[in-house]
Design a protein around this motif. Structure first.
Motif, PDB file in Angstrom:
ATOM      1  N   ALA A  94       0.838  -1.209   0.000  1.00  0.00           N
ATOM      2  CA  ALA A  94       0.000   0.000   0.000  1.00  0.00           C
ATOM      3  C   ALA A  94       0.866   1.250   0.000  1.00  0.00           C
ATOM      4  O   ALA A  94       0.519   2.262  -0.609  1.00  0.00           O
ATOM      5  N   GLY A  95       2.011   1.175   0.686  1.00  0.00           N
ATOM      6  CA  GLY A  95       2.907   2.322   0.748  1.00  0.00           C
ATOM      7  C   GLY A  95       3.916   2.390  -0.380  1.00  0.00           C
ATOM      8  O   GLY A  95       4.661   3.363  -0.479  1.00  0.00           O
ATOM      9  N   GLN A  96       3.950   1.366  -1.219  1.00  0.00           N
ATOM     10  CA  GLN A  96       4.932   1.320  -2.311  1.00  0.00           C
ATOM     11  C   GLN A  96       4.286   1.620  -3.659  1.00  0.00           C
ATOM     12  O   GLN A  96       4.978   1.628  -4.687  1.00  0.00           O
TER      13      GLN A  96
ATOM     14  N   ALA B  43       3.496   7.164   9.471  1.00  0.00           N
ATOM     15  CA  ALA B  43       4.828   7.055   8.860  1.00  0.00           C
ATOM     16  C   ALA B  43       5.722   8.186   9.365  1.00  0.00           C
ATOM     17  O   ALA B  43       6.888   7.973   9.705  1.00  0.00           O
ATOM     18  N   ARG B  44       5.160   9.381   9.442  1.00  0.00           N
ATOM     19  CA  ARG B  44       5.931  10.537   9.905  1.00  0.00           C
ATOM     20  C   ARG B  44       6.360  10.338  11.361  1.00  0.00           C
ATOM     21  O   ARG B  44       7.535  10.554  11.714  1.00  0.00           O
ATOM     22  N   VAL B  45       5.430   9.919  12.178  1.00  0.00           N
ATOM     23  CA  VAL B  45       5.717   9.696  13.605  1.00  0.00           C
ATOM     24  C   VAL B  45       6.789   8.613  13.784  1.00  0.00           C
ATOM     25  O   VAL B  45       7.740   8.781  14.563  1.00  0.00           O
ATOM     26  N   ALA B  46       6.667   7.519  13.041  1.00  0.00           N
ATOM     27  CA  ALA B  46       7.646   6.427  13.165  1.00  0.00           C
ATOM     28  C   ALA B  46       9.025   6.894  12.704  1.00  0.00           C
ATOM     29  O   ALA B  46      10.044   6.509  13.285  1.00  0.00           O
ATOM     30  N   ARG B  47       9.067   7.730  11.676  1.00  0.00           N
ATOM     31  CA  ARG B  47      10.366   8.216  11.185  1.00  0.00           C
ATOM     32  C   ARG B  47      11.017   9.180  12.177  1.00  0.00           C
ATOM     33  O   ARG B  47      12.238   9.204  12.313  1.00  0.00           O
ATOM     34  N   ALA B  94       6.763  -1.062   7.754  1.00  0.00           N
ATOM     35  CA  ALA B  94       8.006  -1.780   7.429  1.00  0.00           C
ATOM     36  C   ALA B  94       8.681  -1.147   6.216  1.00  0.00           C
ATOM     37  O   ALA B  94       9.905  -1.087   6.142  1.00  0.00           O
ATOM     38  N   GLY B  95       7.873  -0.673   5.277  1.00  0.00           N
ATOM     39  CA  GLY B  95       8.420  -0.059   4.074  1.00  0.00           C
ATOM     40  C   GLY B  95       8.689   1.434   4.201  1.00  0.00           C
ATOM     41  O   GLY B  95       9.236   2.046   3.289  1.00  0.00           O
ATOM     42  N   GLN B  96       8.290   2.016   5.327  1.00  0.00           N
ATOM     43  CA  GLN B  96       8.444   3.470   5.524  1.00  0.00           C
ATOM     44  C   GLN B  96       9.595   3.786   6.477  1.00  0.00           C
ATOM     45  O   GLN B  96       9.874   4.957   6.747  1.00  0.00           O
ATOM     46  N   THR B  97      10.219   2.752   7.018  1.00  0.00           N
ATOM     47  CA  THR B  97      11.291   2.901   8.000  1.00  0.00           C
ATOM     48  C   THR B  97      12.370   1.853   7.682  1.00  0.00           C
ATOM     49  O   THR B  97      12.127   0.935   6.892  1.00  0.00           O
TER      50      THR B  97
END
Lengths: 450, 450
Positions: A94-96, B43-47, B94-97
């Motif tokens: 979904a994020g890719q 995603a922003r928070v995790a980054r 998983a794909g954003q970090t």
């Protein structure tokens, strides 16, 4: 002035098996190592399909290791034993990706409706409305044994449970009305309790209070797909699905299935175009016929006799008493239930082509029964167009022999030809999977009978 | 020459509730609209947490809508009703970090071990070895009613089932030995069947054949966390977990819990450092004490009396007969089981601070019982260091009042102070979550008793 009617377009799905559908696909030099468990590989493949404007990527599934019934020698040579779980992989994807639909398989036999409704709602929000659920009832005793049973549910029980399961899921997705969430920071009102509904379902197989602890899916319902070939399977698809995947080798067979499943829609107050029929298709495409044939032959040369024979044994029982270059004997299928469809299909392929035992396992190696088309882009587009115009298919679920090469070739060579003929989109026109496919949700304008 | 021993470092987790832990966090001007269901927000928070070198982000969960027992007026004002399902959101992240651990809650009471083992294995492969499973047994009858039961399992049944569930999951993760997959394109051998093991578990609650249809997790076992405060909860944590989250308001209470749970490890052949204790902590940080206090006061001003009273009612029963500015009466808790921990804690907070009813709901609004620390970076780092050095904590699970502001402030102001003191890493040193935390997997060097 009347506006020009939108021409009917094909729907295209890409069925992603990491190493491809061909049983020797993993051995092809172009297939990456660890293709079955490399998330980057799947992201690349999905982005190629998205650049080609595919409607969706699709993940098949089983709730246990496949091929456990093979002998060790053959088992060691099969690549289907390890794979990503679909809902996790699709959430990652979904994020890719940004436009393509994300359709994953989940079984109604060994799950709870609350989990499935919730996870697909979550995927729908993660993807901006691109989720789809492929409803299956599972196949094997090996799956049953991972969930506290010795044997799989009977055919009738499975479908009875599946129907209730799907209706509970639909009910959970309706627990929050549209625009229930107000989020007015000033007044402190977060949502409108009048738009919240408990399901309070009490049925034969499930009791579910609800509501989901997540807002309704962006699409209302995620797209529903099925692959039911049997009577009950077709009936459930006609009642509840937006697309059906089928496994058909001839245009006559495909037309007959198409008519059969579409003929059931009126009973549920649905129009024929509300259910799209997508046969599986494995294109082996080259710039010339010779190039395509050479690709195919190179793959076939990698097919292992032991794996091939083990596959036939799992379908038909022990064949060791028969000459491998002689005809398939008239044996009773070893399995029953949903697997019987595959077995009948394999038999028909053998009989229709007058194949020897060796020729049969070679014929099944590329697509495990899905139609294989070998040739130039023109030839492949011709056949796809023929099926589409003849009322045998509303599109296709592409089951490439290998990945990423199978989708790279198709995207580069065949998609432009389909677009040139006006058979396939050149841009995504919608925001969600349903908008792009032009399928409204069941229950969006009419009631599903429960 | 002796090498300098590696100094013991804190572990830091970030518990992500989209709108923050403060009950009025969603109303704060800095909190985005749709914070609970915007994947980009998470995603922003995790980054931000990853840039600050946090060990992990963490997602709590419930299998049903929370707060269903509130009256409609109060219900409409609570933001906890809609959220992402943890496994799907973590798969997306998983794909954003690239470095931070991804720990999600899943209940042993309303799941099947095969699904949980498989999904966390899949998440571990998607994230390159960063998955963690927070084992819970669920809390409420409202959850039970989504899974065919009228009432929740009893405390004893729940923990008996949980223990068997965790052991089955561990067994499934051992189904494939390391390096089972050979993938030799030349010989056609995909894997070594000697390294494949069926589980064939037959127990009181589960019968599971196995194997998983996915290679063993990259970490062997994903990280295991728990939050057990009760006897059975602590025992299960001592036997099977790598970290425990706790809810502690005083250093004395935290020390006593720390000693209690660590004291159980020897029985399972484990060293004290093999189980990390992470109390929840809500830092409200400003560059000065005044700035921090102003932030806190602004949030507290948004707390709704109806929501606060409804929360107390759900803990203690009807309080309408008592003056809101008088003391909390000595009432029996309305709930039993795991919720009782929270209730006892709320009582202790009221008694310890001599709080009125109004003061109690205000005290619970920021962290719902988690310790709240308001002040300058130095003051917050001082308290964290004090707890850490006193043997009350091995680190903390940060439960920010709002997001992203709560983690932005903490990352910018407090983390550098902890790093300056040598209490927290300045770089990730490992590849996986276990490597970064320095915790080997249970069973990696010793056997778990089954």
């Amino acid at each position: 002035m009347r506006s020009t009617p939108t021409p009917r377009m094909m729907s295209l799905g890409l069925s992603m098996r990491g190493t491809g559908y061909h049983s020797a696909g993993w051995r092809d030099p172009s297939t990456p190592d660890n293709a079955e468990l490399d998330p980057g590989h799947f992201a690349r493949v999905a982005r190629i399909a998205e650049a080609a404007k595919f409607d969706m990527v699709f993940l098949a599934d089983a709730l246990g290791m496949r091929d456990l019934d093979l002998d060790r020698e053959a088992l060691a040579r099969t690549a289907r034993v390890s794979r990503f779980e679909p809902i996790t992989l699709l959430s990652y994807l979904a994020g890719q990706t940004s436009h393509i639909g994300l359709v994953g398989t989940a079984s109604t036999s060994y799950n709870e409706p609350f989990h499935i409704a919730r996870k697909f709602a979550s995927l729908d929000h993660l993807s901006g409305g691109r989720a789809g659920w492929n409803v299956v009832t599972s196949l094997s005793d090996d799956e049953a044994r991972n969930f506290g049973r010795e044997t799989h549910f009977s055919y009738a029980d499975r479908y009875e449970r599946a129907r209730e399961f799907v209706h509970v899921t639909f009910g959970l997705w309706q627990g929050w009305e549209e625009h229930a969430f107000i989020r007015d920071k000033q007044s402190g009102i977060f949502f409108d309790p009048d738009k919240l509904h408990l399901l309070n379902h009490k049925g034969k197989h499930f009791s579910v209070q609800g509501p989901l602890n997540i807002d309704r899916p962006i699409q209302g319902y995620p797209l529903i797909s099925q692959a039911g070939q049997s009577e009950d399977g077709q009936e459930l698809a006609a009642e509840t699905a937006d697309i059906v995947f089928s496994i058909q080798n001839s245009i006559e067979g495909a037309k007959s299935y198409y008519d059969s499943v579409k003929g059931r829609l009126a009973k549920y107050g649905r129009e024929p175009d509300e259910l799209r029929v997508l046969p599986g298709l494995q294109p082996i495409v080259g710039r010339t016929e010779d190039e395509a044939r050479a690709k195919f032959d190179a793959l076939q040369a990698l097919v292992d006799e032991g794996v091939g024979m083990a596959h036939l044994t799992s379908l038909f029982g022990d064949l060791s008493a028969y000459p491998i270059d002689g005809p398939l004997p008239d044996m009773e299928p070893k399995r029953s239930g949903a697997a019987a469809t595959v077995i009948r299909l394999a038999r028909d392929i053998a009989r229709g082509g007058d194949l020897t035992i060796r020729q049969l396992y070679q014929a099944l190696a590329p697509g495990r029964g899905h139609k294989v088309l070998i040739g130039s882009p023109i030839r492949i587009a011709d056949t796809m167009e023929e099926w589409f115009r003849a009322g045998a298919a509303d599109g296709f679920n592409i089951t490439p022999a290998t990945l990423p090469r199978g989708i790279e070739d198709f995207a580069e060579l065949v998609v432009p030809e389909l677009q040139r003929r006006g058979l396939f989109r050149t841009e995504y026109t919608g925001r969600t999977l349903r908008e792009n496919m032009g399928v409204r949700r069941i229950g969006g304008t009419q009631q599903v009978t429960a």
